[in-house]
Design an enzyme around this catalytic site. Sequence first.
Site: not given
Ligand code: GLN
Length: 482
Positions: A72, A147, A171
């Site tokens: 990532k 994400s 995410s």
């Molecule tokens: N969807 C969550 C956010 O927007 C989690 C994101 C993540 O785990 N990096 O913060």
Amino acid sequence: MGRLSQLRDDLKNKKIRLTEVYDDLIVKIKTRNPQVNAYLEVFEEEMRARTKILETEASEAAPLAGLPIGIKDMISMKNHVVSASSKILEGYRAPRSATVTEKLKKAGAIFTGRLNCDEFAMGSSNENTSFGAVKNPVDLARTAGGSSGGSAAAVAAELCVGSLGTDTGGSIRLPAAFCGIVGMKPTYGRVSRSGVIAFASSLDQVGPFADDALDCAEILQVIAGRDARDSTTMPVPVENYVAAAKNGSLKGLKIGLPKEYFISEGVSPEIVKQTQAAIEVFKKEGATIKEVSIPHTEYGIAVYYLVATAEAASNLSRYDGIRYGKRAKDFASMKDLIIKTRSEGFGAEVKRRIMLGTFSLSSGYYDAYYSKAQYVRSKIQNEFLNALKEVDVLFAPVTTSTAFKIGEKVNDPLAMYLSDIFTVSINLAGVPAIAFPIGHDSKGLPIGGQFIGGPFQEAKLLAATAGFEKAHPITKAKLACQ
Ligand code: GLN
């Protein structure tokens, strides 16, 4: 068998040559990646160079020797660009590797490339990226989840055998569920974040994506452990995850169902149906089921979006045009330079979060918002720990819907935040969780479930997941990318 284990066996048994594997993989990436947009950068030359070295070296003893792993774009690889899918890090190259990538490399892994994600990992659909949304390999009109959408899509589209993502509020688990693969968020403190771009430091955790529990275990085995460069990692012994997954079973397991996670309002009926079907499998395999309660679940989203934005506002203050990446042109003063750089460099969602976080930390509001959120966070954590005293693991759905259409929620941040309802509390509690496929909806889109465990009980989660996989194999959804 997952593709990671399969490939390793085939290489060991000399059924296939490493250079052939990579010739094929590179062709596949070249045809499929333009369709799914998982990779922001493909390390073609590096892959070829490393296969040559590994083919001549006797490195077969290394646990991940020759295996293609994607990373990532939040995780540093020395001398490579790392951008958090943001324009603000334009031109920035990592001066050193993250501990996790260093460990993978030592274990013999070959990095395939840098994977798309939401900007600074803020999002649930991988649409908040400066480099175009990631498409779900099962249906290219739909999101891969976020994400870590690129990390999930690359595994699902068979453009690597495993990948790393980060999970701050879901995410890893959400995109794993949307793409029909396995993804694990380890305990807070299990895996080093040294060299990983910070979003919300009290929540961030690195974890693996792969085809199944065993393949995830293979990656976790390599990256887990105390690291002197990250003081939040704990000196808790690393269990034998691989053995746990190999011997996986559901027999005799006590599984708790947090009743607040089994609601029908706002949850797709097909997800409700498949989670019930999974519970029937657990019972049939000799597990016992018990209802438990996490009463503060309803505050999870509010607490998470206060804590995460506050920490993000603070963490992202370092991107000022002076130390890293992008610097705006034509500025009149230092203040002007900082304002222009940040205005041009950050996307809309990141700006929204910096503003929210700065507001909730500001004098006069701190007690009303941030302190209160921390207070409720500790309640949520205690509720998880108490529930986990009564049972071995908890089981819950991961998402409220299957993969939604690209564009469907981008203009409604609240709807997007609500899609994290089943994942964020687990990060607030700091406990580990693993998302795995439990079925499909009527459109053939993957549905995921998650096991949640006590601190440092990753082995138990992997064993339970492997037990389910054996008892109830889920056919992989047909890929839409050719
Ligand atoms: N969807 C969550 C956010 O927007 C989690 C994101 C993540 O785990 N990096 O913060």
